[in-house]
Design a protein around this motif. Structure first.
Motif, PDB file in Angstrom:
ATOM      1  N   ASP A  91     -47.349  12.301 -17.770  1.00 28.15           N
ATOM      2  CA  ASP A  91     -48.501  13.207 -17.792  1.00 28.15           C
ATOM      3  C   ASP A  91     -48.961  13.614 -16.396  1.00 28.15           C
ATOM      4  OD1 ASP A  91     -49.645  10.895 -16.856  1.00 28.15           O
ATOM      5  OD2 ASP A  91     -51.214  10.777 -18.384  1.00 28.15           O
ATOM      6  N   LYS A 136     -53.142  12.316  -9.313  1.00 26.96           N
ATOM      7  CA  LYS A 136     -52.297  13.214 -10.092  1.00 26.96           C
ATOM      8  C   LYS A 136     -51.323  13.964  -9.185  1.00 26.96           C
ATOM      9  CE  LYS A 136     -53.840  13.485 -14.540  1.00 26.96           C
ATOM     10  NZ  LYS A 136     -52.990  13.502 -15.762  1.00 26.96           N
ATOM     11  N   GLN A 173     -44.475  23.098 -17.367  1.00 29.10           N
ATOM     12  CA  GLN A 173     -45.123  21.988 -18.044  1.00 29.10           C
ATOM     13  C   GLN A 173     -45.989  21.168 -17.093  1.00 29.10           C
ATOM     14  OE1 GLN A 173     -41.129  20.684 -19.697  1.00 29.10           O
ATOM     15  NE2 GLN A 173     -42.472  20.154 -21.405  1.00 29.10           N
ATOM     16  N   LYS A 174     -45.802  21.334 -15.803  1.00 28.85           N
ATOM     17  CA  LYS A 174     -46.520  20.547 -14.823  1.00 28.85           C
ATOM     18  C   LYS A 174     -47.874  21.181 -14.508  1.00 28.85           C
ATOM     19  CE  LYS A 174     -42.181  19.017 -12.712  1.00 28.85           C
ATOM     20  NZ  LYS A 174     -41.370  18.949 -11.468  1.00 28.85           N
TER      21      LYS A 174
END
Length: 224
Positions: A91, A136, A173-174
């Protein structure tokens, strides 16, 4: 076989088929290792976020308390920092460890300051403070490229990263980086201004023999 029993057996076989189908379509998790070229390491002016700007990704961490305390201390000029390789989950969650160090030559007053910040006195006389990084990983956006950012390190260095990914994962998707550049060249993350960190940094890699890449800040005169 009576009708009720036939119904039970049929439902059981159907459930097994569905479970098997679900297992076969679950994406296989792989661990990709890569190195990220880095020439800019910053912290927000409010000392809340620590940022590593790579060639392809931006890594934004909650600013570690030890580093924040050190940057506000006169001991900053004598300090060094090491960062372990980064680990990225599927994620985008990113973790690592930091190691802050001070030399054995501290005065009694400086030693007391080091103790107050949580540094431990080592057997060789030096001082060390360890902690964790959490944050992140973001992919660079198209409006902010590394080449347009003023580097605050004297050279470009490499950071080792190990990331969880699925086969065929696409950049879309990132998470897109929240870092932006103002018209006058300042970098911001959300609404917080970023400023350079001016202490020597070292990034540890997972290369053979655990190579060490030393990072030195550029001279203050080169800062905008």
């Amino acid at each position: 076989m009576n009708t009720n029993r036939r119904t039970v057996v049929t439902w059981g076989m159907l459930n097994l088929a569905l479970l098997g189908s679900g297992c076969s379509t679950t994406p296989k998790l792989i661990h990709q290792r890569y190195t990220e070229k880095v020439s800019t390491v910053m912290i927000t002016q409010d000392r809340k976020q620590f940022v590593v700007l790579g060639e392809h990704h931006h890594y934004i961490f909650t600013a570690p308390p030890g580093l924040v305390a050190l940057l506000g201390s006169p001991l900053q000029a004598k300090a060094g920092a090491q960062f372990s390789p980064f680990e990225v989950s599927l994620d985008g969650g990113t973790s690592g460890r930091y190691h802050l160090s001070l030399p054995a030559s501290l005065s009694d007053e400086e030693a007391e300051q080091a103790k107050a910040m949580g540094f431990e006195h080592k057997a060789d006389g030096s001082w060390q403070l360890d902690g964790e990084l959490t944050g992140k990983r973001y992919i660079q956006n198209y409006t902010l490229r590394t080449g347009r950012i003023h580097a605050n390190l004297s050279h470009t260095y490499e950071v080792s990263v190990e990331a969880e990914e699925t086969p065929g994962e696409q950049a879309a998707q990132k998470l897109a980086s929240p870092i932006a550049q103002t018209a006058d060249g300042m970098l911001m993350v959300y609404f917080a201004v970023l400023v350079p960190i001016l202490i020597p940094l070292i990034f540890l890699t997972r290369e053979k023999h655990q190579d060490v890449k030393a990072v030195s800040p550029a001279s203050a005169a080169s800062q905008p």
